[in-house]
Scaffold this active site. Sequence first.
Site, PDB file in Angstrom:
ATOM      1  CB  CYS A  45     -12.885 -26.215   4.670  1.00  9.43           C
ATOM      2  SG  CYS A  45     -12.080 -27.614   5.443  1.00  9.43           S
ATOM      3  CB  THR A  46     -12.832 -21.476   2.150  1.00 10.37           C
ATOM      4  OG1 THR A  46     -12.436 -21.339   3.518  1.00 10.37           O
ATOM      5  CG2 THR A  46     -13.511 -20.219   1.665  1.00 10.37           C
TER       6      THR A  46
END
Length: 209
Positions: A45-46
Site C-alpha cells: 500500500c505504501t
Amino acid sequence: MAIRLGDTAPDFTAESTEGTISFHDWKGDSWAILFSHPKDFTPVCTTELGRVAGLKPEFDKRNVKVLGLSVDPVDSHNDWKGDIEDVTGNALNYPLLADPDRTVADLYDMIHPNANDTLTVRSVFVIAPDNTVKLTLTYPASTGRNFDELLRVIDSLQLTANHSVATPADWKNGEDVIIAPAVSDEDAKERFGDFDAKKPYLRVTNQPG
Ligand code: BEZ
C-alpha cells in the site's frame, strides 16, 4: 451488492486526510478513480499510494480526480503520510478516505470475506462525469496494481466516450483504433476518412480527435 459497469457509483460522506468528502459533490462533473487499500502501514500500500501521488499530474491532465480509501482512521493516515513520502519520494497529494466503520467498503463491496473478512481488497472504480461506473478492477492484497495500465484504460474510456471506436489489445494513446461494428462503411468513411478493413467486422483507422 457488487457494483457493475453502468451502475451509478453510490454516494457517501466520509472523513479524509483533506476533510469531509461528500463523494458526488466532491467529484462534480469530473472523472474519478476510487481505489481501496487493505490497511495503513503496510508495504505494498505504501508503494501504491506514493506511485499514484507521482502520477497525479497525469490524472489531472485527463480531468480525473483521485480518491484513495483505507479502513483505518484519519489520524493513522496522517501518521503514515511521512513514510509514503520517505519511501517513494512523493508526498500524498490527493485525499485518502478513512472508513473505520466500513461504510464505504460495504457500499462498494470492497471486503471479500473469503479473502479476508476485515481488510478491503485492492479495488479500483473508474467513474465517468455522469457518475456511472466505467471500470472495476479487483486485485489481492499481495499484488500491487499497475497504475500506468489505469491511465491507459482511462485514455481508452475517454476516447470511446467521444468517438464510435474501440481500442485493440495493448493499445496505447495515439495508436490506431477499431471502428465500432455498428458504424456502416459509408458512415465510417465520412467520420474517419480512410480505414483498413482487415475483416468486414474489423476495420482499423487512425485515432480520431
Ligand atoms: C501490503 O500492503 O503490503 C499488504 C496489506 C495487507 C495484506 C498483505 C499485504
